[in-house]
Enzyme design. Structure first.
Site, PDB file in Angstrom:
ATOM      1  N   SER A 136       9.368  77.955 -18.982  1.00 31.82           N
ATOM      2  CA  SER A 136       9.914  76.705 -19.517  1.00 31.82           C
ATOM      3  C   SER A 136       8.864  75.603 -19.498  1.00 31.82           C
ATOM      4  CB  SER A 136      11.115  76.270 -18.672  1.00 31.82           C
ATOM      5  OG  SER A 136      11.492  74.940 -18.966  1.00 31.82           O
ATOM      6  N   TYR A 161      15.214  73.998 -11.149  1.00 32.69           N
ATOM      7  CA  TYR A 161      15.080  74.860 -12.334  1.00 32.69           C
ATOM      8  C   TYR A 161      13.609  75.097 -12.648  1.00 32.69           C
ATOM      9  CZ  TYR A 161      15.043  76.216 -17.251  1.00 32.69           C
ATOM     10  OH  TYR A 161      14.802  76.863 -18.441  1.00 32.69           O
TER      11      TYR A 161
END
Length: 349
Positions: A136, A161
């Protein structure tokens, strides 16, 4: 390299097949004649109906097999690899969302760390030609140097995350080094489009509009120093993945990481006005959101901006879909999917 380089005789194992990227990638592979085993736990992080709609779009393909399973279940993953012996694994299953990781950290460790470990272990015991996995843009944290390059320092993530995605890159590097697993990590930059994730801003803003609710904009109303994001249209993401599939990393450590972003960041307010215009076109009526400005949320980063030079050098491709075009595709789909034609007529009377 181009899509013709994909060997359609190979067995593809796609995790997160009921998810946004997983669905579109599976469909692209199936359209090319590949055999795909799709895995997903179909959790209720967002509207399960949307996940089932995606799966219904894959059902007609005879060369598609769906298994409802969780990658955090080691025994199940091991059994699936033993049975199907996949050649190419694309791990897109993960608990997504920055803000949700602050509220519910357990599921991130379970899916993103333990789940990915199980995939790596399976690739170790049942060797594969190529493992591609989702990282990501969040790994760049609050880096101020832009555009973000794959060689940048990424040891200061600002959300759990992001930490789990950075962990995935480290784990993949280690397994590649120890067990010669060809692995490629993909740092996705704000993926959007039709059938996307309802927890993403463009989708949530649209929901708010039709529910007659204001949208919350987390930039303190600071238009001079507005947030900006590198929005990447789903077709560009899938194109990038399919071009990288036949390109297995080589060298002492067979592990590489690529940005897949639009290399053209948009200010948040321009993105919002573009969405308003797209919805206006879809509805035949002028749309303007009721806006409420609030401070940036913990874990959010002020800007994302991808350098796509490495991807372009590797496969001759870089995402280029303009935000206006991509949002129009989303708006058209949204109006049709939620049967808003009647409401559209009422609004134009």
């Amino acid at each position: 390299m181009n899509n013709r380089d994909i060997n359609t005789n190979k067995m593809f194992f796609v995790t997160g097949a009921a998810g946004f990227i997983g669905y579109y990638l599976s469909k692209r592979l199936l359209d090319q004649g590949c055999t795909v085993i799709g895995i997903d736990n179909v959790n209720d992080y967002y509207d399960v109906k949307l996940k089932h709609t995606r799966l219904e779009g894959l059902d007609p393909y005879e060369n598609f097999t769906f298994v409802k399973a969780d990658i955090s279940d080691k025994a199940v993953i091991d059994e699936l690899f033993k049975e199907y012996r996949p050649n190419v694994v694309v791990n897109l299953a993960a608990q997504a969302g920055v803000r949700y990781s602050i509220e519910n950290p357990d599921v991130y460790m379970q899916s993103n760390v333990i789940g990915f470990y199980n995939i790596l272990e399976a690739c170790r015991h049942y060797p594969v030609d190529h493992l591609i996995y989702a990282s990501s843009s969040s790994v760049y944290g609050a880096n101020k140097k832009v555009p973000f390059e794959e060689t940048d320092f990424v040891d200061h993530p600002v959300s759990l995350y992001a930490s789990t995605k950075k962990s995935n890159e480290l784990m993949a590097h280690t397994y590649s080094h120890l067990y010669n697993i060809p692995a490629t990590g993909l740092r996705f930059f704000t993926v959007y489009g039709p059938m996307g994730r309802p927890d993403m801003a463009y989708f949530g803003f649209t929901d708010k509009y039709f529910n007659d609710e204001p949208i919350k904009i987390f930039n303190n109303g600071d238009f001079e120093n507005d947030l900006y994001r590198d929005f990447t249209y789903i077709d560009d993401i899938v194109e990038g993945i399919t071009k990288l599939i036949p390109r297995t990393p080589s060298g002492d450590v067979q592990h590489e990481v690529f940005n897949i972003g639009n290399n053209n960041p948009e200010k948040l307010m321009h993105f919002i006005t573009s969405l308003e215009k797209a919805l206006s076109n879809a509805l035949g009526k002028e749309v303007e959101f009721d806006k409420v400005f609030e401070p940036i949320k913990p874990g959010d980063v002020p800007r994302t901006y991808a350098s796509t030079e490495r991807l372009h050098q590797a496969v001759g491709f870089k995402p280029e879909t303009p935000i206006e075009e991509g949002l129009q595709q989303f708006a058209n789909w949204y109006v049709q999917y939620y049967n808003l034609a009647e409401k559209k007529e009422e609004m134009t009377r």
